[in-house]
Write an enzyme that holds these catalytic residues in place. Structure first.
Site, PDB file in Angstrom:
ATOM      1  N   THR A  64       0.839  -1.193   0.000  1.00  7.44           N
ATOM      2  CA  THR A  64       0.000   0.000   0.000  1.00  7.44           C
ATOM      3  C   THR A  64       0.878   1.248   0.000  1.00  7.44           C
ATOM      4  O   THR A  64       0.609   2.227  -0.703  1.00  7.44           O
ATOM      5  CB  THR A  64      -0.950  -0.036   1.220  1.00  7.44           C
ATOM      6  OG1 THR A  64      -1.707  -1.245   1.154  1.00  7.44           O
ATOM      7  CG2 THR A  64      -1.899   1.140   1.236  1.00  7.44           C
ATOM      8  N   ASP A 103      -5.185  -1.563  -5.275  1.00  9.01           N
ATOM      9  CA  ASP A 103      -4.689  -2.222  -4.059  1.00  9.01           C
ATOM     10  C   ASP A 103      -5.529  -3.484  -3.810  1.00  9.01           C
ATOM     11  O   ASP A 103      -6.648  -3.592  -4.311  1.00  9.01           O
ATOM     12  CB  ASP A 103      -4.825  -1.252  -2.863  1.00  9.01           C
ATOM     13  CG  ASP A 103      -3.917  -1.651  -1.688  1.00  9.01           C
ATOM     14  OD1 ASP A 103      -3.141  -2.621  -1.812  1.00  9.01           O
ATOM     15  OD2 ASP A 103      -3.983  -0.972  -0.638  1.00  9.01           O
ATOM     16  N   ARG A 111      -1.664  -8.875  11.053  1.00 12.65           N
ATOM     17  CA  ARG A 111      -2.062  -7.501  11.400  1.00 12.65           C
ATOM     18  C   ARG A 111      -1.202  -6.976  12.554  1.00 12.65           C
ATOM     19  O   ARG A 111      -1.182  -5.791  12.849  1.00 12.65           O
ATOM     20  CB  ARG A 111      -3.543  -7.428  11.846  1.00 12.65           C
ATOM     21  CG  ARG A 111      -4.597  -7.864  10.843  1.00 12.65           C
ATOM     22  CD  ARG A 111      -4.483  -7.167   9.532  1.00 12.65           C
ATOM     23  NE  ARG A 111      -3.733  -7.981   8.569  1.00 12.65           N
ATOM     24  CZ  ARG A 111      -3.121  -7.485   7.493  1.00 12.65           C
ATOM     25  NH1 ARG A 111      -3.126  -6.201   7.245  1.00 12.65           N
ATOM     26  NH2 ARG A 111      -2.461  -8.280   6.662  1.00 12.65           N
TER      27      ARG A 111
HETATM   28  P1  ATP Z   1      -1.030  -5.725   3.725  1.00 13.90           P
HETATM   29  O1  ATP Z   1      -0.689  -6.918   2.889  1.00 13.90           O
HETATM   30  O2  ATP Z   1      -1.391  -6.117   5.111  1.00 13.90           O
HETATM   31  O3  ATP Z   1      -2.003  -4.825   3.065  1.00 13.90           O
HETATM   32  P2  ATP Z   1       1.099  -3.970   2.831  1.00 13.90           P
HETATM   33  O4  ATP Z   1       2.008  -4.800   2.014  1.00 13.90           O
HETATM   34  O5  ATP Z   1       0.148  -3.102   2.113  1.00 13.90           O
HETATM   35  O6  ATP Z   1       0.347  -4.888   3.894  1.00 13.90           O
HETATM   36  P3  ATP Z   1       1.867  -1.557   4.173  1.00 13.90           P
HETATM   37  O7  ATP Z   1       0.647  -1.404   5.002  1.00 13.90           O
HETATM   38  O8  ATP Z   1       2.037  -0.690   2.989  1.00 13.90           O
HETATM   39  O9  ATP Z   1       2.012  -3.088   3.773  1.00 13.90           O
HETATM   40  O10 ATP Z   1       3.167  -1.400   5.068  1.00 13.90           O
HETATM   41  C1  ATP Z   1       3.295  -2.044   6.320  1.00 13.90           C
HETATM   42  C2  ATP Z   1       4.031  -1.148   7.282  1.00 13.90           C
HETATM   43  O11 ATP Z   1       5.416  -1.076   6.928  1.00 13.90           O
HETATM   44  C3  ATP Z   1       3.528   0.276   7.277  1.00 13.90           C
HETATM   45  O12 ATP Z   1       3.567   0.781   8.585  1.00 13.90           O
HETATM   46  C4  ATP Z   1       4.527   0.984   6.354  1.00 13.90           C
HETATM   47  O13 ATP Z   1       4.599   2.359   6.608  1.00 13.90           O
HETATM   48  C5  ATP Z   1       5.805   0.269   6.721  1.00 13.90           C
HETATM   49  N1  ATP Z   1       6.815   0.298   5.601  1.00 13.90           N
HETATM   50  C6  ATP Z   1       6.660  -0.250   4.390  1.00 13.90           C
HETATM   51  N2  ATP Z   1       7.760  -0.051   3.625  1.00 13.90           N
HETATM   52  C7  ATP Z   1       8.625   0.657   4.378  1.00 13.90           C
HETATM   53  C8  ATP Z   1       9.942   1.188   4.163  1.00 13.90           C
HETATM   54  N3  ATP Z   1      10.578   1.033   3.011  1.00 13.90           N
HETATM   55  N4  ATP Z   1      10.512   1.855   5.167  1.00 13.90           N
HETATM   56  C9  ATP Z   1       9.867   2.019   6.355  1.00 13.90           C
HETATM   57  N5  ATP Z   1       8.645   1.549   6.625  1.00 13.90           N
HETATM   58  C10 ATP Z   1       8.014   0.874   5.654  1.00 13.90           C
HETATM   59 MG    MG Z   2      -1.948  -3.041   2.104  1.00 13.10          MG
END
Ligand code: ATP
Ligand code: MG
Length: 705
Positions: free
Chosen positions: A41, A233, A661
């Site tokens: 995301t 997404d 989560r």
């Molecule tokens: P889900 O599959 O549950 O939807 P996701 O892949 O969409 O998860 P995100 O919610 O975008 O994951 O990110 C998870 C957490 O990790 C968030 O708090 C995000 O800000 C943090 N995060 C992701 N990438 C980085 C990065 N490169 N540096 C620091 N924090 C990060």
């Molecule tokens: Mg996500």
């Protein structure tokens, strides 16, 4: 217009995999397939910022499709912090809300009046029931036939999967004995009725949107050329019709989709895991990226999640495991409780201990469960423990009877031919059933035509009153007067156009300018789409206030024992209304909030820190420092139904979603004993727990918070 000093440090704020996705060419189909918490995301958010700040696109060139409107808002707020563009300048939201927007603007091309009304699931079911009763009066008295709710599910499943009704029945509803030809007839009659009355149900927002793009090459071409990139997404949970819509809109290859096949949890709503698995076949030039690192959870939680992943039946190409980017903390903890009550007590005690430790606030903690009923014991224990909580499952805020009663009054004042809303209002009157209500409405229509007057002004007309049963007449007059005063307020309120800074292509205000309400009673509302004078901005609020007082206040007291609590909800509705300054947006948003299975209901805005209680489905995409997953027992999670059906794989994915989560602490509990029809039954721990090496978690120990 980058607002952040020094611009955006894409390289510093993203890892190299994420950066490659963010900086990929706009015209190349791009799929990110990565595990939970790997920043999918976040990557989409930065991609939008990249398209704007590095490639020079404007917000109007971007379409952002997310699973909930709230997710879209959060992403767009983040983009605003990066680029300075307001969320309202983008097209971002759920498929249903974007479908709504397309149909309001372009629906006329396929014969859809732009002022259509959106039916929620309950209204749609009611309409379907009426249709069946008039076409096949004995249908529901035959116990072998499906009830209206199930009929609606069959029709809806067929539309979302683009299957014919016989195929949908064969594939998912094989136990229904009614001949499929009869259900096809009913579906056609239901369709006819919706079009006749200018209603759209939730599925129409997708199927009519698809039809629009398919049947009107000019419209398709316009949006195809317009959207420089379409970002999606939670792509793993798109269904057939959603993926067809995306493919049409993105046929220049301008798509960036992110998803995780291991998190596909909506197959019961037609989610098609193959959309993600066959992405490359549909887009041969696609680049597929993986992001391995997980930024959300501790290594201990990830080991636990990887153990769940390893049990899954995944496509080899997409096999993945999560690599922690964070430092270690505690292992997940499994709590074994005697029964539901002691499980609730134990969880409440843990929550108190965690908050008392000073490390976390209530709002940092979420309790997740497979089904809503599992939250009951817990709620009681939280109340005993004086732990504030917000429950985001069960009946959603806008689905509650009293909230719908108030909205129905407003909707009827806006459109006095809205039969569904009228029925909702007259249910409070003695001796007025559906047939009488029909007669009153037909008379109203006839009188309005005959006298050339707006229908609302005729609500107290003698001729109309003659159609109202004598026993109900006095109350009807009071109700009518109240509705008429809503009509008076409406005259001072902006009608309803999507507000957007969208520059009009023709220069004459096309795209977002639609007349939401075309009936003659509201003629004078069409003069402007924005607040014309100061003081009008609170129109929706004023309408809610008026609809909650007067006659309805008394009706509520005599109809609902717990009316005092319900009044509090109406205060919240009043507050919610204050977020909008035109009626169209207000009514559309309420309807669309209800289209989101995964959405949170409207939250009280009182700023009190509360523990979150929600189903796992509702927790999709979210993260919390502390997560409890309760009811991890056979028959609960996986559910009894999935065990009986012999297919627990979707439940396993759900267990993976639940566990991932958690950021810092994951606590899983299960009751040993359950009461089933008054009889105590022993329960085994969930097979998903049993499949995990016990060295990966601590059992029932002093948690040490
Ligand atoms: P889900 O599959 O549950 O939807 P996701 O892949 O969409 O998860 P995100 O919610 O975008 O994951 O990110 C998870 C957490 O990790 C968030 O708090 C995000 O800000 C943090 N995060 C992701 N990438 C980085 C990065 N490169 N540096 C620091 N924090 C990060
Ligand atoms: Mg996500």
């Amino acid at each position: 217009m980058i607002v952040r000093a020094g611009g955006i440090d894409f390289v510093g704020e993203l890892n190299s995999d994420q950066y490659s996705v963010v900086s990929a060419p706009a015209n190349r189909p791009t799929l990110v397939l990565a595990g939970a918490g790997s920043g999918k995301t976040r990557t989409l958010t930065y991609r939008v910022a990249w398209l704007i700040s590095e490639l020079g696109f404007s917000p109007r060139d971007i379409l952002l499709l997310t699973f909930t409107n709230k997710a879209a808002r959060q992403m767009l707020e983040r983009i605003q912090a990066l680029t300075g563009f307001l969320p309202s300048e983008f097209w971002g939201g759920t498929f249903h809300s974007i479908g709504n927007r397309f149909l309001r603007i372009e629906g006329k091309n396929i014969g859809i009046e732009p002022n259509f009304e959106i039916l929620d699931a309950e209204d749609s079911e009611g309409l379907l029931k009426n249709v069946v009763n008039s076409e096949y009066p004995k249908f529901f008295s035959d116990k072998n036939n499906p009830r209206a709710g199930l009929l609606y599910d069959v029709i809806s499943y067929a539309r979302n999967t683009m299957l014919s009704i016989p195929s949908a029945m064969a594939c998912r509803f094989s136990w229904i004995e009614t001949p499929s030809a009869q259900i096809v007839d009913i579906a056609n009659a239901y369709e006819f009725e919706k079009r006749k009355r200018n209603y759209c149900d939730f599925d129409d927002l997708l199927t009519l949107w698809f039809k629009l793009l398919k049947d009107c090459p000019d419209v398709l071409q316009k949006y195809n050329a317009r959207f420089a990139n379409i970002l999606v997404d939670e792509y793993q949970d798109t269904n057939k019709i959603q993926s067809e819509i995306i493919d049409l809109l993105a046929h220049r290859g301008q798509i960036t989709a992110v998803g995780d096949d291991a998190q596909c949890i909506y197959s019961w709503r037609g989610a098609e895991i193959d959309n993600i698995l066959e992405f490359r076949e549909r887009h041969p030039s696609a680049s597929i990226y993986k992001i391995e690192r997980n930024y959300r959870s501790t290594p201990q939680i990830l080991k636990f999640a990887n153990a769940i992943l390893s049990q899954m039946d995944c496509d080899v190409d997409y096999k993945k495991s999560l690599v922690a980017a964070r430092a270690g903390m505690n292992k997940p903890v499994v709590i074994r409780a005697m029964d539901g009550i002691s499980q609730g007590r134990r969880v409440a005690e843990c929550i108190s201990a965690i908050v008392d430790s000073g490390q976390y606030r209530y709002e940092d903690i979420a309790v997740l469960y497979r089904s809503h009923f599992q939250a009951m014991d817990l709620q009681l224990q939280l109340q005993y423990g004086k732990i504030p909580f917000a429950i985001t499952s069960g009946l959603k805020f806008f689905e509650q009877a009293h909230v719908k009663d108030v909205i129905a009054q407003i909707r009827f004042a806006v459109n006095p031919y809205d039969k569904i809303s009228f029925l909702r209002i007259v249910k409070f009157l003695p001796k007025v059933g559906e047939k009488t209500a029909d007669k009153i409405l037909a008379k109203l229509e006839e009188l309005a035509e005959k006298r050339g007057k707006p229908p609302l002004s005729l609500l107290c007309d003698k001729e109309l009153l003659s159609k109202v049963p004598a026993a109900a007449r006095d109350t009807f007059k009071i109700v009518a007067a109240d509705i008429m005063s809503l009509g008076e307020i409406l005259k001072t309120v902006p009608s309803g156009a999507y507000k957007s800074s969208e520059p009009s292509e023709s220069g004459a205000g096309d795209a977002f300018q639609y007349d939401l309400f075309s009936n003659d009673a509201l003629e004078n509302l069409h003069s402007g789409t924005e607040s014309k004078e100061s003081g009008l901005a609170n129109g929706p609020k004023e309408l809610v206030r008026a609809a909650c007082t007067g006659w309805y206040k008394g009706a509520m007291k005599s109809s609902y024992e717990d009316w005092e609590e319900r009044v509090e909800d109406l205060d919240s509705l009043f507050e919610y209304a204050g977020r909008f300054d035109n009626i169209g947006e207000f009514l559309d948003n309420i309807a669309l909030e209800m289209s989101e299975t995964g959405s949170k209901p409207f939250e009280p805005g009182d700023g009190i820190s509360r523990v979150r209680l929600m189903t796992v489905h509702q927790a999709k995409g979210l993260e919390f420092p502390v997560v409890f997953v309760i009811g991890a027992a056979e028959g609960l999670f996986p559910s009894k139904r999935s065990i009986d059906d012999g297919d627990v794989e979707e439940e396993r994915r759900l267990f993976y979603v639940a566990s991932t989560r958690a950021m810092n602490h994951l606590i899983i509990s299960y009751p040993r004993v359950a009461v089933n029809n008054g009889v105590y039954e022993m329960r085994e721990p969930s097979r998903f727990l049993q499949d995990i090496d016990p060295s990966l978690y601590d059992s029932d120990i002093d948690l040490g918070y």
